[in-house]
Design an enzyme around this catalytic site. Sequence first.
Site, short mmCIF file in Angstrom:
data_model
loop_
_atom_site.label_atom_id
_atom_site.label_comp_id
_atom_site.label_asym_id
_atom_site.label_seq_id
_atom_site.Cartn_x
_atom_site.Cartn_y
_atom_site.Cartn_z
N HIS A 1 16.27 -28.23 25.68
CA HIS A 1 14.90 -28.65 25.39
C HIS A 1 13.90 -27.80 26.17
O HIS A 1 12.92 -27.32 25.62
CB HIS A 1 14.67 -30.11 25.84
CG HIS A 1 15.39 -31.16 25.06
ND1 HIS A 1 16.10 -32.17 25.67
CD2 HIS A 1 15.47 -31.41 23.73
CE1 HIS A 1 16.59 -32.98 24.75
NE2 HIS A 1 16.25 -32.54 23.56
N LYS B 1 16.43 -47.99 20.04
CA LYS B 1 17.66 -47.22 20.21
C LYS B 1 18.31 -47.48 21.57
O LYS B 1 19.29 -46.80 21.91
CB LYS B 1 17.33 -45.72 20.11
CG LYS B 1 17.45 -45.16 18.69
CD LYS B 1 16.93 -43.73 18.65
CE LYS B 1 17.96 -42.72 18.20
NZ LYS B 1 17.41 -41.33 18.27
N ARG C 1 20.05 -25.94 16.67
CA ARG C 1 21.19 -25.43 17.44
C ARG C 1 22.25 -24.84 16.54
O ARG C 1 22.85 -23.82 16.83
CB ARG C 1 21.80 -26.56 18.27
CG ARG C 1 20.90 -27.07 19.36
CD ARG C 1 21.32 -28.41 19.85
NE ARG C 1 21.25 -29.40 18.79
CZ ARG C 1 21.37 -30.70 18.95
NH1 ARG C 1 21.60 -31.18 20.14
NH2 ARG C 1 21.29 -31.53 17.93
N SER D 1 21.45 -34.49 24.25
CA SER D 1 21.31 -35.53 25.28
C SER D 1 22.50 -36.47 25.24
O SER D 1 22.99 -36.93 26.27
CB SER D 1 20.02 -36.32 25.07
OG SER D 1 18.91 -35.47 25.15
O1 PNS Z 1 15.25 -36.00 19.82
P1 PNS Z 1 15.36 -36.63 18.48
O2 PNS Z 1 15.82 -38.07 18.61
O3 PNS Z 1 16.19 -35.83 17.50
O4 PNS Z 1 13.85 -36.66 17.89
C1 PNS Z 1 13.58 -37.29 16.68
C2 PNS Z 1 12.06 -37.45 16.45
C3 PNS Z 1 11.42 -38.15 17.62
C4 PNS Z 1 11.43 -36.10 16.27
C5 PNS Z 1 11.91 -38.27 15.14
O5 PNS Z 1 12.73 -39.40 15.21
C6 PNS Z 1 10.48 -38.73 14.90
O6 PNS Z 1 9.60 -37.94 14.65
N1 PNS Z 1 10.27 -40.06 14.96
C7 PNS Z 1 8.97 -40.66 14.74
C8 PNS Z 1 8.96 -41.50 13.46
C9 PNS Z 1 8.59 -40.66 12.25
O7 PNS Z 1 7.59 -39.97 12.23
N2 PNS Z 1 9.43 -40.73 11.20
C10 PNS Z 1 9.19 -40.04 9.94
C11 PNS Z 1 9.54 -38.58 10.00
S1 PNS Z 1 11.09 -38.29 9.35
#
Ligand code: PNS
Length: 166
Positions: free
Chosen positions: A20, A44, A93, A131
């Site tokens: 990150h 979560k 990745r 993570s």
């Molecule tokens: O580190 P992660 O868990 O892969 O990140 C995921 C993240 C935070 C980028 C994604 O879950 C997110 O944007 N969540 C906010 C909710 C949202 O906007 N959902 C619709 C888009 S698909």
Amino acid sequence: MSAHRIAVCPGSFDPIHNGHLDIIERCRPLFDQVIVGVLHNDGKAPLFSVEERVEMIQELVAGWDDVRVESFSGLLVHFMDAVGARVVVRGLRAVSDFEYEFQMAMMNRRLNRRVETVFMTPREEFSFLSSRLVKEAFALGGDIQGLVPDLVLERLDRRINGRREP
Ligand code: PNS
């Protein structure tokens, strides 16, 4: 339209790892400002609270004046509007990331036409990092030095091995 280019690096960051940080650092020469958006995802059951995750990242980017850290809940595109950003940066990745990332990028664009997603690749040595794996390897006694900043290693030690919180 402002010429000020703001990128948002969104994620759960539970906890942040060196992959990150590598992506955040790579954004710096490309954008005027980088906002690390930490998802408030209590559903979560994260290992670290959103406040703890934000505080850890703040400490790690303290020397970078062009990077700021904020938490968000709800839709990413709403957060983007609130901070005046148009670009989402996500690390890719491996090919296995692609499908999920592609769906998210398309959904975000569907929700807000102004939002563009940019994918960046991390340094090769971090290309397998997540993570989830960091937490699993550490909890089972694996050596994860060099994969997370020392500060994160200390916090993991306290949280997982029950060392005393300060
Ligand atoms: O580190 P992660 O868990 O892969 O990140 C995921 C993240 C935070 C980028 C994604 O879950 C997110 O944007 N969540 C906010 C909710 C949202 O906007 N959902 C619709 C888009 S698909």
